[in-house]
Design an enzyme around this catalytic site. Sequence first.
Site, PDB file in Angstrom:
ATOM      1  N   GLY A   1       0.803  -1.221   0.000  1.00  6.00           N
ATOM      2  CA  GLY A   1       0.000   0.000   0.000  1.00  6.00           C
ATOM      3  C   GLY A   1       0.833   1.267   0.000  1.00  6.00           C
TER       4      GLY A   1
ATOM      5  CE  LYS B   1      -6.938   0.921  -4.112  1.00  3.04           C
ATOM      6  NZ  LYS B   1      -7.201  -0.513  -3.914  1.00  3.04           N
TER       7      LYS B   1
ATOM      8  CD  GLU C   1       1.043  -4.031  -2.444  1.00  3.32           C
ATOM      9  OE1 GLU C   1      -0.016  -4.154  -1.797  1.00  3.32           O
ATOM     10  OE2 GLU C   1       1.852  -3.113  -2.255  1.00  3.32           O
TER      11      GLU C   1
ATOM     12  NE  ARG D   1      -8.177  -5.300   1.941  1.00  2.00           N
ATOM     13  CZ  ARG D   1      -7.037  -4.834   1.470  1.00  2.00           C
ATOM     14  NH1 ARG D   1      -5.919  -5.526   1.658  1.00  2.00           N
ATOM     15  NH2 ARG D   1      -6.981  -3.707   0.797  1.00  2.00           N
TER      16      ARG D   1
HETATM   17  C1  MV4 Z   1       5.263   1.470  -7.958  1.00  2.00           C
HETATM   18  C2  MV4 Z   1       5.156   2.708  -8.620  1.00  2.00           C
HETATM   19  C3  MV4 Z   1       5.986   2.924  -9.710  1.00  2.00           C
HETATM   20  N1  MV4 Z   1       6.861   1.986 -10.083  1.00  2.00           N
HETATM   21  N2  MV4 Z   1       6.160   0.571  -8.382  1.00  2.00           N
HETATM   22  C4  MV4 Z   1       2.124   2.435  -4.461  1.00  2.00           C
HETATM   23  C5  MV4 Z   1       1.309   1.464  -3.679  1.00  2.00           C
HETATM   24  C6  MV4 Z   1       1.961   0.147  -3.807  1.00  2.00           C
HETATM   25  N3  MV4 Z   1       0.977  -0.857  -4.022  1.00  2.00           N
HETATM   26  C7  MV4 Z   1       2.869   0.280  -4.967  1.00  2.00           C
HETATM   27  N4  MV4 Z   1       2.871   1.657  -5.371  1.00  2.00           N
HETATM   28  C8  MV4 Z   1       3.586   2.068  -6.438  1.00  2.00           C
HETATM   29  N5  MV4 Z   1       4.485   1.170  -6.912  1.00  2.00           N
HETATM   30  C9  MV4 Z   1       6.934   0.831  -9.417  1.00  2.00           C
HETATM   31  N6  MV4 Z   1       7.826  -0.066  -9.813  1.00  2.00           N
HETATM   32  C10 MV4 Z   1       4.208   3.642  -8.169  1.00  2.00           C
HETATM   33  C11 MV4 Z   1       3.424   3.322  -7.064  1.00  2.00           C
HETATM   34  C12 MV4 Z   1       2.489   4.353  -6.670  1.00  2.00           C
HETATM   35  C13 MV4 Z   1       1.114   4.169  -6.818  1.00  2.00           C
HETATM   36  C14 MV4 Z   1       0.576   2.979  -7.304  1.00  2.00           C
HETATM   37  C15 MV4 Z   1      -0.774   2.806  -7.435  1.00  2.00           C
HETATM   38  C16 MV4 Z   1      -1.633   3.844  -7.094  1.00  2.00           C
HETATM   39  C17 MV4 Z   1      -1.141   5.029  -6.588  1.00  2.00           C
HETATM   40  C18 MV4 Z   1       0.223   5.200  -6.442  1.00  2.00           C
HETATM   41  C19 MV4 Z   1       0.714   6.404  -5.930  1.00  2.00           C
HETATM   42  C20 MV4 Z   1       2.062   6.557  -5.788  1.00  2.00           C
HETATM   43  C21 MV4 Z   1       2.943   5.534  -6.152  1.00  2.00           C
END
Ligand code: MV4
Length: 430
Positions: free
Chosen positions: A147, A220, A271, A275
């Site tokens: 998250g 969200k 991920e 749940r």
């Molecule tokens: C990332 C990313 C960019 N590149 N991984 C944020 C939550 C977590 N589940 C993983 N996240 C991110 N992983 C890579 N390799 C950008 C995010 C991210 C993000 C992802 C989904 C929704 C909102 C976000 C806000 C900031 C960063």
Amino acid sequence: MQSCRELGISTVAVHSTADRNSLHVRYADEAVCIGPPMGKDSYLNVPRILAAAEITNADAIHPGYGFLAENADFAEVCTSSGIKFIGPDAEMIRKMGDKNTARKTMIAAGVPVVPGSSGLISDGNEALKTAEKIGYPIIIKPTAGGGGKGMRVVNDGGELGKAIATAQNEAQQAFGNSGVYIEKFIECPRHVEIQVLSDQHGNTIHLGERDCTIQRRHQKLIEETPSPAIHEEQRRKMGEAAVAAAAAINYEGAGTVEFLLDKHGNFYFMEMNTRIQVEHPVTEERYSVDLVREQIMTAAGESIAQRSFSPKGHAIECRINAEDPEHGFRPSPGELQVFHTPGGYGVRVDSHGYASYKVPPHYDSLIAKLIVHADTREEAIERMLRALDEFIVVGIKTTIPFHKKLLRTEAFRSGKFDTGFLDSGGFTLS
Ligand code: MV4
């Protein structure tokens, strides 16, 4: 409580002293108070919850979507106490809870993952080599996180060694596990997730995607299905990848496989949430299915082999939070002096509140989920705006005015936005 009532299953609500008057307690056949407001004293207190289950002779526990819902130790204790944990078993929760293990499991299952390190970072030179190979910017992620907690972006090799050490220290502090790994940083991505459902007989199906790109600080705010950003071919590939992911771990129950979608339309496993999620109602509306009922039926051993679900129209959810969007979304607990919820065709409200209910200050600020269903995205947006206008809350600040403004922006209407839309500062209420 509602799904059980329809199935003829009697229910017991557990609640803290702060939640005595919550609707989940009123909808249950019985209620057991498990302690004071603080999570550790009530909703995270495993012995108290098991004692409540034992004195009421419960057959099963539905863990909801917060607190212990993804706690493998809790699932394990339920099982060893002869109580069915409604969800996957402890081993699957553990596999997906450790993000580096989840990543490796997905690679083995042929699910696309973001290019990155082959495992946890143990040595600075090796990390430098990995980063050079995949190219900057890269992102360091804690394996015990999720998250968005504890992630750091690194733009060049000069900062890498220090960033890894800091990330490892922070991860140790926050999670009691210093393990971190590296991925290429995907710029301006969208968050698109697939709902999956598996039974105990090896069958897995998917129920399409939810686009959860509209977020603020990893919270969200709006979710919708279908995603305005993918076409049929991507949808099919993503669905197949999600089913492969669940099948690879012999999954059971409802789950969500999260993907990052890049600017070029490539998607990568992020991920898996083991749940039911807050935003599950948009899938329920589009696929005409009660996912909580499906959780209960699959937990009871029912097969989904003969089931088929077909999507129809467009669904959108707005999260109505007890927060003040004019002041940095600060919490706004207190009495719902007026709480008039919208209705009419294609409108659904899921809430534990009602007029005169006092929103306690101790928990997550979500007070209602407003969900609309319509034939097209455009009609769903108009229906949501209509429903937001009908929604009247007096006594506390909510995110309703924020949603009204957001849904009118050109970016939202065109569907062209990314996860940075709200955090980049370009859009505010005031
Ligand atoms: C990332 C990313 C960019 N590149 N991984 C944020 C939550 C977590 N589940 C993983 N996240 C991110 N992983 C890579 N390799 C950008 C995010 C991210 C993000 C992802 C989904 C929704 C909102 C976000 C806000 C900031 C960063």
